[in-house]
Design a protein around this motif. Sequence first.
Motif, PDB file in Angstrom:
ATOM      1  N   ILE A  63       0.828  -1.308   0.095  1.00  0.00           N
ATOM      2  CA  ILE A  63       0.044   0.044   0.094  1.00  0.00           C
ATOM      3  C   ILE A  63       0.835   1.094   0.182  1.00  0.00           C
ATOM      4  N   ALA A  67       0.434   4.028  -2.963  1.00  0.00           N
ATOM      5  CA  ALA A  67       0.254   5.618  -2.798  1.00  0.00           C
ATOM      6  C   ALA A  67       1.327   6.185  -3.454  1.00  0.00           C
ATOM      7  N   ILE A  70       0.618   6.480  -7.304  1.00  0.00           N
ATOM      8  CA  ILE A  70      -0.452   7.421  -7.404  1.00  0.00           C
ATOM      9  C   ILE A  70       0.321   8.776  -7.516  1.00  0.00           C
ATOM     10  N   TYR A  79      -4.136   3.803  -9.159  1.00  0.00           N
ATOM     11  CA  TYR A  79      -5.098   3.859  -8.082  1.00  0.00           C
ATOM     12  C   TYR A  79      -5.548   2.344  -7.904  1.00  0.00           C
ATOM     13  N   ALA A  82      -3.957   0.183  -5.316  1.00  0.00           N
ATOM     14  CA  ALA A  82      -4.321   0.337  -3.764  1.00  0.00           C
ATOM     15  C   ALA A  82      -5.881  -0.170  -3.697  1.00  0.00           C
ATOM     16  N   PHE A  83      -6.690  -0.249  -4.482  1.00  0.00           N
ATOM     17  CA  PHE A  83      -8.046  -0.671  -4.377  1.00  0.00           C
ATOM     18  C   PHE A  83      -8.076  -2.126  -4.149  1.00  0.00           C
ATOM     19  N   CYS A 105      -3.906   2.797   4.373  1.00  0.00           N
ATOM     20  CA  CYS A 105      -3.960   2.945   2.796  1.00  0.00           C
ATOM     21  C   CYS A 105      -4.678   4.266   2.366  1.00  0.00           C
ATOM     22  N   SER A 106      -5.788   4.269   3.177  1.00  0.00           N
ATOM     23  CA  SER A 106      -6.729   5.458   2.811  1.00  0.00           C
ATOM     24  C   SER A 106      -5.865   6.781   3.208  1.00  0.00           C
ATOM     25  N   CYS A 109      -3.074   7.511   0.494  1.00  0.00           N
ATOM     26  CA  CYS A 109      -3.382   7.766  -0.724  1.00  0.00           C
ATOM     27  C   CYS A 109      -3.836   9.413  -0.764  1.00  0.00           C
ATOM     28  N   GLY A 129      -8.797   9.561  -2.738  1.00  0.00           N
ATOM     29  CA  GLY A 129      -7.632   8.793  -1.859  1.00  0.00           C
ATOM     30  C   GLY A 129      -8.475   8.114  -0.739  1.00  0.00           C
ATOM     31  N   THR A 131     -10.951   6.782  -0.484  1.00  0.00           N
ATOM     32  CA  THR A 131     -11.863   5.610  -0.808  1.00  0.00           C
ATOM     33  C   THR A 131     -11.099   4.318  -1.103  1.00  0.00           C
ATOM     34  N   THR A 132      -9.747   4.572  -1.102  1.00  0.00           N
ATOM     35  CA  THR A 132      -8.925   3.284  -1.728  1.00  0.00           C
ATOM     36  C   THR A 132      -8.826   2.128  -0.650  1.00  0.00           C
TER      37      THR A 132
END
Length: 368
Positions: A63, A67, A70, A79, A82-83, A105-106, A109, A129, A131-132
């Motif tokens: 993660i 990040a 990105i 991205y 990350a998801f 992670c969120s 990002c 970011g 929402t990742t």
Amino acid sequence: MQWVVTLAVVVVGALTIRPMGFSGRGSAVAVLFVINAVALLARRLPEHKVSPRLAVVWLTLGIVAAAALIGVSSSGTGYLFAFFLAGHIGYRLETRPALVLAGICSLLCAAVLWFRLGPGHEQLPWTFGLTTGTPVLIGIVNRTQRRAVRAAIEAAESAERAARAEARTAVLTERGRIARDVHDVLAHSLAGINMQLELADALIDTGDLEKVKAAHDRAHSLVKESLKQAQWTVHALREDALPLLESLTAMLESSGHRGVLTVNGTVREEPPQVTQNLLRIAQEALTNAGRHAPGGAVAAELAFAAASTTLRIRNSPATRAVTAGVGSGMGLIGMRERVALLGGTVSAGPVTEGPHQGGWQVEAEIPR
């Protein structure tokens, strides 16, 4: 399907993420892309080959690299790493560490985009970011479902093993029952026939034809009795219902004991298994009486109570010489096994009072 999706994310990233090259920012993007691809492809590793601690380290590095990708890349689908890594965090780790790592992670990002740490911030808002890390919830749900399925499979396998063990136990129980029936028919009947034939052979030398004929007739009657016993055994193995009182009376009469049965209580029909086992116990007791107390009087009692059925067989001491012989030792064991299967009790021992004092008594009580 997961393997195809993972490869698709890597391929689309390779085609869309820019700049990517061997110098300057392109080389940094290429290195981060490779790290992200390896971290994402590693999710196909079996769980038993990756320890929980190593999984935390690997996903944390993944993660961080996602990040960074990105922020460094100026365009493309970086991205997605990350998801998908966040989703696998929920699947691979326990709920608490998974939520913590997904939150990191969120935040990472979102921070990359908020602080404009690279050219990629122009393509995405910082709220994106945040929402990742949300796919972690999907991973947790998948992990819960997987464990539920695994638990159901293990329960089914356990039930199958228990069923096989029960079937083996039933087979062994049935083998024991058949072994007892074979012992009752063959050992007892053949022992009696052999005894009479040996007696006849010994009497031939004396020239007493009357006694020879009597021994021969007795052996002949034992053969007939053995045939009846074989029929009873067939009925028992088929679980055919036998009338207890009539069958016991016929058994006593075929053994040479008429009018010795006493019945107490209201006569009723017993279940086939109870009838079968009481008849076998009576047969064992009568055979032992004839073997160890020849000429002794025999008395039988069948008592029907509200809560149980009791059979007693008594014999007086021998009035004739006892022929030496060795039994199989299975008689009393067979009685106990039969009664134990029905939840009853059996006792065997000397008679200490009454007209049969000095003899032997067998008593079996079967609860209703």
